[in-house]
Write an enzyme that holds these catalytic residues in place. Structure first.
Site, PDB file in Angstrom:
ATOM      1  N   GLY A 220      -6.323   9.391   9.011  1.00  0.00           N
ATOM      2  CA  GLY A 220      -6.808   8.243   8.239  1.00  0.00           C
ATOM      3  C   GLY A 220      -7.737   7.369   9.064  1.00  0.00           C
ATOM      4  O   GLY A 220      -7.809   6.159   8.840  1.00  0.00           O
TER       5      GLY A 220
ATOM      6  N   GLY B 234      -3.384   7.006  11.583  1.00  0.00           N
ATOM      7  CA  GLY B 234      -3.694   8.024  12.592  1.00  0.00           C
ATOM      8  C   GLY B 234      -5.057   8.666  12.449  1.00  0.00           C
ATOM      9  O   GLY B 234      -5.949   8.157  11.775  1.00  0.00           O
ATOM     10  N   PHE B 235      -5.186   9.810  13.122  1.00  0.00           N
ATOM     11  CA  PHE B 235      -6.474  10.507  13.103  1.00  0.00           C
ATOM     12  C   PHE B 235      -6.834  10.936  11.684  1.00  0.00           C
ATOM     13  O   PHE B 235      -7.994  10.916  11.304  1.00  0.00           O
ATOM     14  CB  PHE B 235      -6.424  11.719  14.033  1.00  0.00           C
ATOM     15  CG  PHE B 235      -6.026  11.343  15.442  1.00  0.00           C
ATOM     16  CD1 PHE B 235      -6.631  10.273  16.087  1.00  0.00           C
ATOM     17  CD2 PHE B 235      -5.028  12.045  16.110  1.00  0.00           C
ATOM     18  CE1 PHE B 235      -6.265   9.914  17.371  1.00  0.00           C
ATOM     19  CE2 PHE B 235      -4.660  11.689  17.406  1.00  0.00           C
ATOM     20  CZ  PHE B 235      -5.271  10.622  18.043  1.00  0.00           C
TER      21      PHE B 235
ATOM     22  N   CYS C 201       0.839  -1.203   0.000  1.00  0.00           N
ATOM     23  CA  CYS C 201       0.000   0.000   0.000  1.00  0.00           C
ATOM     24  C   CYS C 201       0.872   1.250   0.000  1.00  0.00           C
ATOM     25  O   CYS C 201       0.390   2.356  -0.172  1.00  0.00           O
ATOM     26  CB  CYS C 201      -0.923  -0.004   1.207  1.00  0.00           C
ATOM     27  SG  CYS C 201      -0.017  -0.105   2.755  1.00  0.00           S
TER      28      CYS C 201
END
Ligand SMILES: Cc1ncc(COP(=O)(O)O)c(C=O)c1O
Lengths: 521, 432
Positions: free
Chosen positions: A428, A425-426, A254
């Site tokens: 994502g 994180g926030f 990814c």
């Protein structure tokens, strides 16, 4: 009082067995959580070696089973995720207590317990190995639910490592794998209150389901990696790195580059160098044919995941050199309706030319507005101001610099934590913003003293709550008046679910012969 | 909740627990009903789930008796309930005269699970009937009549089985018959050989660990030697695995831990999943002759009822899972260690632990010791029963799917119950 009857919904096939795995893992986790560091190190090494020893076979098997990727690259990842992880964390300690006399605190590590690991089809074996290693380093039990496309190779990899772990003294059942994954089964495992944490690596719907489960989860969002090249970059080296990275395992990580954004003044030189390194720059016609092929109706067709560039070119009726590793598809504007601006898990790289760095940063942000926030971006530049401006503006949690992003963001060619799971994180919608590493699988119990200087802190030096298991865990249930007797029925017999019929019969026959010999004296 | 509808179950109702107890004495069994009331165990079971049973008062008990392993998988095990519920959409008890789907499927599974020499299955509706079948089968195969068992054996109360047990239960019904059912002391090979020497014994019947006698453990090598004696004097070996089968010793059949291939193996209790009565007898080819000679030789309308067969298939599947086997080993290890710690605290009172897997007998230093412990455990939320044939010993039989937290709770409660019973006995002795 008779409760409302007939309300019990039927469990889908496989669910009861899955629950049994979690229960067994619960026992294993309890036992494992008391192990000392030296024993764990032995288990980690033995398990890593067992995985590494079959890495090549598993790499080839994974390509065969899924139809994705490049075996020699998978071999690399498998090694990185087995013995590589063991080596990387050899000096780290997730087990011993930490005494901090100045703060009057003692910290005791506490494993999560039962880790439920969902693993993807794209990096199947590497992710299985990676999560197993993290679990062992932190004394957790792990139940793996592999992606159905890769279930056979993943199950075999997990079984191989489980056998090695137990042979090295790990508690029975600390590594288990679901052989027949299904959506209802995964849901049941995710929502089981005995699951202590879910490690969700895979598609967005699965990751969101993990967060909805009600259990603690570490799930990661998708990537869509912009890579900016400015005029100050070493263009030959950059070209080489981008082609290598984009073609690594045919873009299945990814972290692979999705859209190359190049400053106009450097474009020609960079593209020339990339062509020499194995890129094929598509003409506008060719680009349209590749776009129609890979994004029919504007949506990515998963059948091209991890396929060779030459195969894609052939299917799109594009003539390319047989050594072509990636296809470069130029387009003008990064907008959602441009398919080539979306994530591409295949060796097709979008290309956008920009007049200057500032427009390049805008384009990178536009790529991430489509998907991939919190994930990763790359930059090739020697200008610290540009690198700083790019990194601060672009909404990602790791920026790899002057390195291919596939192995850069995943910590294999940078000093980020080597990982198969990129915390988004926030930004994502994830609970972790770092590369997943062992420390994410433990909490710490903090023994905290009164700050009053008159209350002394006791001396904890040399105290450890952990011990060295002296025999198999759990002990084989011998009769209490005959504790020294060897178990007459070795575990292979009843574990025979795992062995093919002929083998089971053969083992059984041998054992019975042996037993008869003993009985006859 | 008003008193008038306190115990309304739809199918029937009682005004109060007292009314149940009165009517239980009046219409059912006055002896048993009074016995429990007088023993300080005023239990009338209401709800049941997992390893819990609830008195109608709401009091919760952890079941560490499991009716001898009947609730091995817990009460109303979710998988069992589902299997039977689904099965009822298609099956009933079936017709015992005809070849049947479920009976055949279960027989095949049982044979696959058992020592290799066992080849055919005969069904009963309960353990006693299955023991009777085993005895009849042995008599047919050997053309001998006598069945040798151990003193204080317990194989059930049906016509033949009762003869193998303690005479308390046979004399009552004028069914004692020492001539055909001789008894020898447990763990005494000489005594056994003395009787076998006459070569007129059809079979020796052995519980792999004698349950109702308080789980005294066979001396190392004892069962193996008994089997050898059987071979030497042409007697068959019947393994009563009613309490020791189905993973309770950490292997599916306890007898395999001794490396013995019995001529006949009997299973009951847990094979029902606690949901639908069934029992089975597994026999060797040598013993299976009557099934060919006269297939109608033993007839039992309910024996091998098809719903029971489906229950048994599911129970067998659950027991046989690698996960289950692993858990039994964890449970027996954990509880065994916990009990030894408790024993170390009260060594003058809690004097012995007999354990093989989750089959356990706890020995106390008083002829009636286990009755005191049973009562105090009951007060403290654990149901475990004294051994009828040796009341010094408490039968302590946790389930094979007990979770870690329940195991911890069970040990906590057990420690308190044992301590209190010790105080009871000590103060009683003072007054004696
Ligand atoms: C070892 C053993 N065999 C046989 C039986 C008889 O079984 P049932 O009560 O189902 O007739 C029992 C019952 O307690 C038993 O414990």
């Amino acid at each position: 009082m008779v409760d409302t009857m007939f309300e019990m919904p039927l469990d889908p096939a496989g669910v009861p067995r899955g629950r049994a795995m979690i229960e067994r893992a619960e026992w294993a986790a309890r036992a494992f959580a008391t192990y000392d560091a030296a024993t764990v190190q032995r288990i980690v090494d033995a398990t890593a070696q067992a995985g590494a020893a079959r890495s090549k076979e598993f790499a080839e098997w994974a390509v065969r089973e899924t139809g994705y990727g490049v075996a020699e690259h998978k071999l690399l990842k498998n090694l990185a995720c087995s013995t590589g992880i063991a080596a990387k964390y050899r000096a780290s300690d997730y087990i011993d207590v930490v005494i901090d006399s100045s703060d009057k605190m003692v910290e005791v590590p506490r494993p999560a317990g039962v880790v439920l690991a969902l693993t993807p089809s794209t990096n199947p074996v590497a992710t299985v190995m990676f999560k197993i290693m993290l679990a062992l380093l932190t004394r957790n039990a792990i139940v793996i639910s592999p992606h159905p496309y890769a279930k056979a190779v993943c199950a075999e990899a997990a079984r191989t490592m489980a056998a090695a772990a137990v042979a090295a003294g790990a508690p029975d059942g600390c590594i288990q794998v679901v052989e027949e994954p299904s959506i209802p089964l995964i849901n049941a495992l995710m929502t089981d209150p005995r699951t202590d944490v879910i490690l969700a690596t895979g598609g967005t719907p699965m990751v969101r389901a993990a967060y909805r489960s009600g259990n603690p989860a570490i799930g990661v969002g998708p990537g869509n990696v912009p890579v900016l090249v400015d005029a100050t970059a070493d263009l030959n080296a950059t070209a080489q790195r981008i082609v290598e990275s984009k073609s690594f395992d045919n873009s299945i990580l990814c972290t692979n580059e999705s859209v190359l954004i190049v400053e106009e003044s450097a474009a020609a030189a960079l593209l020339n160098a990339m062509t020499r390194a194995g890129a094929h720059l598509l003409s506008d016609d060719e680009r349209d044919r590749v776009r129609d092929l890979v994004f029919p109706e504007g949506h990515f067709d998963p059948k091209w995941v991890g396929k060779d560039a030459t195969a894609i070119a052939a299917a799109a009726n594009v003539r390319v050199n047989a050594r072509t590793k990636i296809l470069v598809a130029p387009f003008d504007l990064v907008v959602p309706e441009e398919p080539l601006a979306h994530e591409k898990l295949c060796p097709v790289l979008g290309l956008v030319r920009v007049p200057n760095v500032s427009r390049g940063i805008d384009a990178a942000q536009a790529v991430l507005r489509i998907t991939g926030q919190g994930h990763s971006a790359a930059i090739h530049s020697s200008n610290p101001q540009t690198i700083m401006a790019f990194s601060a503006a672009v909404r990602v949690l790791r920026v790899s610099v002057n390195v291919g992003n596939s192995l850069g963001a995943s910590g294999i060619e940078t000093n980020l934590a080597p990982t198969m799971t990129i915390g988004t994180g926030f930004l994502g919608r994830s609970s972790v913003g770092e590369n997943l590493e062992p420390k994410h699988l433990i909490n710490w119990t903090r023994i905290a003293y009164n700050t009053d200087a008159l209350v002394p802190m006791a001396d904890f030096a040399g105290l450890t709550p952990w011990h060295t298991p002296t025999a198999a865990v759990p002990a084989y249930p011998r009769a209490s008046n005959d504790l020294t007797a060897a178990p007459l029925v070795p575990s292979t017999v009843a574990m025979s679910n795992d062995a093919p019929d002929e083998l089971r019969d053969e083992i059984r026959r041998l054992i019975i012969e042996e037993l008869n010999a003993i009985v006859r004296g | 909740m008003s008193d008038a509808t306190a115990l309304d179950y739809g199918f029937f109702s009682f005004a109060s627990k007292d009314e149940v107890l009165e009517k239980s004495k009046e219409y059912w069994n006055p002896g048993k009903t009074s016995f429990w009331s007088e023993s300080g165990i005023p239990l009338v079971i209401d709800r049941r789930e997992e390893y819990f049973i609830y008195d109608v008062s709401g009091k919760r008990l952890i079941d560490a008796h499991l009716n001898g392993g009947t609730y091995n998988l817990g009460h109303r095990n979710r998988e069992m309930v589902q299997a039977i519920t689904v099965a009822m959409q298609h099956f009933d008890m079936g017709n015992h005269h005809f070849p049947s789907l479920a009976r055949t499927a279960l027989a095949e599974s049982l044979i696959a699970s058992a020592p290799k020499n066992l080849t055919k299955v005969i069904y009963g509706s309960g353990g006693g009937e299955a023991i009777d079948i085993a005895i009849k089968t042995a008599r047919h195969a050997t053309q001998k009549r006598k069945i040798l068992s151990i003193i204080k054996a317990y194989h059930g109360h049906t016509g033949l089985a009762v003869g193998t047990g303690d005479d308390r239960f046979s004399k009552l019904f004028l069914s004692d018959n020492e001539e055909d059912f001789p008894h020898v002391p447990f763990n005494d090979l000489e005594a056994m050989e003395e009787v076998l020497k006459g070569r007129d014994i059809a079979a020796v019947i052995m519980e792999t660990i004698p349950a109702t006698y308080g789980f005294p453990l066979p001396n190392p090598g004892y069962l193996e030697a008994v089997k050898q004696l059987c071979e030497k004097y042409d007697a068959l070996y019947i393994a009563d695995e009613v309490q020791t089968g189905l993973m309770r010793t950490g292997e599916l059949w306890g007898i395999t831990k001794h490396g013995i291939e019995p001529d006949i193996l009997v299973t009951g209790k847990g094979i029902s999943g606690g949901m639908y009565p069934i029992a089975a007898v597994l026999v060797s080819e040598r013993c299976a002759g009557w099934l060919t000679e006269d297939g109608f030789g033993h007839i039992s309308t309910f024996g091998g009822a098809e719903l029971g067969c489906i229950a048994a298939l599911k129970a067998l599947e659950i027991c046989n899972r690698p996960e289950t086997r692993s858990m039994v080993h964890y449970i027996s290890d954990f509880i065994g260690r916990g009990l030894r710690e408790i024993q170390a605290t009260y060594p003058d009172w809690f004097i012995g632990i007999r354990q093989n897997g989750v089959v356990m007998g706890l020995e106390f230093a008083d002829p009636q010791g286990a009755k005191f412990v049973m009562k105090r455990l009951y007060e403290n939320g654990v149901w475990a029963i004294f051994s009828t044939l040796d009341p010094r010993v408490l039968q302590y039989k946790p389930g094979i799917l007990v979770k870690p937290e329940l195991a911890e709770e069970l040990l906590d409660r057990t420690e308190v119950g044992i301590a209190k019973a010790r105080a009871d006995v000590m103060s009683e002795r003072k007054f004696r």
